[in-house]
Scaffold this active site. Structure first.
Site, PDB file in Angstrom:
ATOM      1  N   SER A 126      35.171  39.585  77.656  1.00 46.05           N
ATOM      2  CA  SER A 126      34.442  40.677  78.143  1.00 46.05           C
ATOM      3  C   SER A 126      33.646  41.263  77.163  1.00 46.05           C
ATOM      4  CB  SER A 126      35.421  41.770  78.758  1.00 46.05           C
ATOM      5  OG  SER A 126      36.243  42.521  77.787  1.00 46.05           O
ATOM      6  N   CYS A 127      33.165  40.548  76.018  1.00 42.90           N
ATOM      7  CA  CYS A 127      32.295  41.092  75.081  1.00 42.90           C
ATOM      8  C   CYS A 127      30.902  41.747  75.783  1.00 42.90           C
ATOM      9  CB  CYS A 127      31.819  39.935  74.088  1.00 42.90           C
ATOM     10  SG  CYS A 127      33.422  39.341  73.180  1.00 42.90           S
TER      11      CYS A 127
END
Lengths: 222, 221
Positions: A126-127
């Site tokens: 989920s960068c």
């Protein structure tokens, strides 16, 4: 259960879950209990201070969010020397506005043009660039977006109501390392002479992820 | 590892449920606490971001895919704490101390310290002596590999030809850092892949996908 219920009261309910409310509620309550037990344990062991947890939550609920990124974009639109700086060293240019730190240590700005549209994803987790956009929305972290953004970006864009001509090059950026990307959407026509503050009202979170465009000034005014 | 986290190119997950903007930052009270505990425990320095990601992606695939994101974070945090000997399973279940906590020789992070810690962040860049093997504009191929350990080379890019478009200098190498085997920094590059080289003839010839890849993930084309 009471704890979860108590904290719920900000009207967050996902409307399309209502039909399934009982099922969802019992499942989430189990999670809520597990999380509460964990917090009690970690406090008792002296590993966390609940006041520090409150501070972390307040930081990301009230102080860090997409309005930060909107200021970056508006400045890039209004000030060509700032845009140049963003191209050369986005981390430093963004830090100059005070947006620094965790999950924004290595920033790259991606400029949309009439010929190219950029879109950001993290297929592996989920960068997301926290200092400029805050915490990611649920859909950004979920399998439908993560699986399809790289393979069918035009289909994904259509789901967000963005229809691009075949002739526009779509460039997807999969955030597989600690580099974080901020899309600079195209400046809408009809905004000549607008101040940075006015311009920033046109910049949505999705336009900085690349799943949206900047708002049409005519529609914002009406 | 070819785990459930590696989602690029998979089918069948249904429509994207986007609610428009703005969206609440958290959707349930427990999510706030799970998020904050994960960060606060991370601040104690008992593990690193690569190890955290590996803990999450090591959940059984069926469980990973059936869980919400903060449920995955919660289970990942528990796994990290169990591995580090900070908690035992019974304690997690009942929410009370059963064994004496391991002395970390430090106090928990306090509220007044939070802003400074977040501002400092955790840069992943490192000075490295080796010259970069690839130059911007050079053609490369993402290697084929299927390691059982943590990696950040997604499956959908393995074996695909691309072009170096950015060079970021030395960055901590997740494949070893996730397993306590050192940071071993390597040159990190952004590599551009033509959509057709990755997905086939049906892709638009004007489209590209990029990924940030470490030097040992790449071979000269």
């Amino acid at each position: 259960m009471g704890h979860d219920h108590h904290d719920h009261g900000t009207g967050h309910h996902h409307h399309d879950h209502d039909h399934d409310h009982d099922h969802e509620h019992s499942e989430l309550s189990e999670t809520a209990l597990r999380v509460r037990a964990l917090e009690s344990l970690l406090v008792e062991k002296g590993y966390v201070d609940p006041a520090a947890l409150d501070e972390l939550i307040e930081t990301y609920e009230t102080r860090v969010g997409p309005r930060n990124g909107a200021r970056v974009v508006a400045k890039a639109w209004a000030d060509p020397s700032y845009l140049d700086w963003l191209r050369q060293d986005a981390t430093a240019a963004i830090a100059d506005l005070g947006f620094i730190g965790r999950q924004g240590e290595h920033m790259v700005a991606l400029e949309n043009t009439p010929d190219t549209h950029n879109m950001v994803v993290c297929t592996l987790c989920s960068c997301y660039p926290w200092p400029v956009l805050g915490l990611p929305p649920v859909w950004y972290k979920s399998p439908p977006y993560r699986s399809r953004a790289v393979a069918n970006p035009r289909g994904v864009l259509e789901e967000f109501g963005v229809y691009l001509p075949e002739t526009v090059s779509v460039r997807v950026w999969d955030s597989t390392a600690e580099v974080r990307y901020l899309v600079i959407p195209q400046r809408p026509a009809g905004t000549d002479g607008w101040s940075e503050e006015q311009l920033s009202t046109l910049v949505t979170r999705n336009s900085m992820i690349g799943t949206g465009l900047a708002l049409d000034p005519a529609r914002v005014k009406s | 590892m070819n785990g459930p986290q590696d989602l690029g190119g998979q089918h069948g997950f249904g429509p994207i449920e986007h609610d428009g903007e703005p969206e609440p930052v958290f959707h349930h009270g427990w999510e706030k606490r799970a998020f904050a505990m994960t960060l606060a425990m991370g601040f104690l320095g008992q593990w690193n971001i690569d190890k955290s990601r590996h803990a999450r992606e090591s959940l059984p695939p069926a469980k990973y895919l059936a869980s919400s994101y903060y449920q995955v974070w919660t289970e990942g945090l528990i796994r990290l704490m169990l591995d580090a000997g900070l908690v035992v399973p019974g304690e997690v279940h009942i929410g009370h101390k059963e064994v004496t906590p391991r002395d970390l020789h430090r106090e928990p992070v306090r509220a007044h310290e939070v802003a400074a810690i977040l501002s400092k962040g955790g840069p992943a860049c490192r000075e490295i002596a080796d010259a970069p093997k690839f130059a911007i504009g050079e053609r490369v191929t993402a290697i084929r590999m299927n390691p059982v350990h943590h990696t950040r080379l997604p499956r959908y890019l393995r074996g695909c030809p691309g072009e170096i478009v950015l060079h970021h200098g030395g960055h901590v190498f997740p494949d070893t850092n996730a397993h306590g085997k050192g940071e071993n920094p390597q040159h990190l590059y952004t590599v551009r892949f033509a959509a057709r080289d990755v997905w086939g003839e049906l892709a638009n010839p004007r489209d590209f996908v990029h990924a940030d890849l470490w030097e040992s993930y790449l071979a000269a084309a």
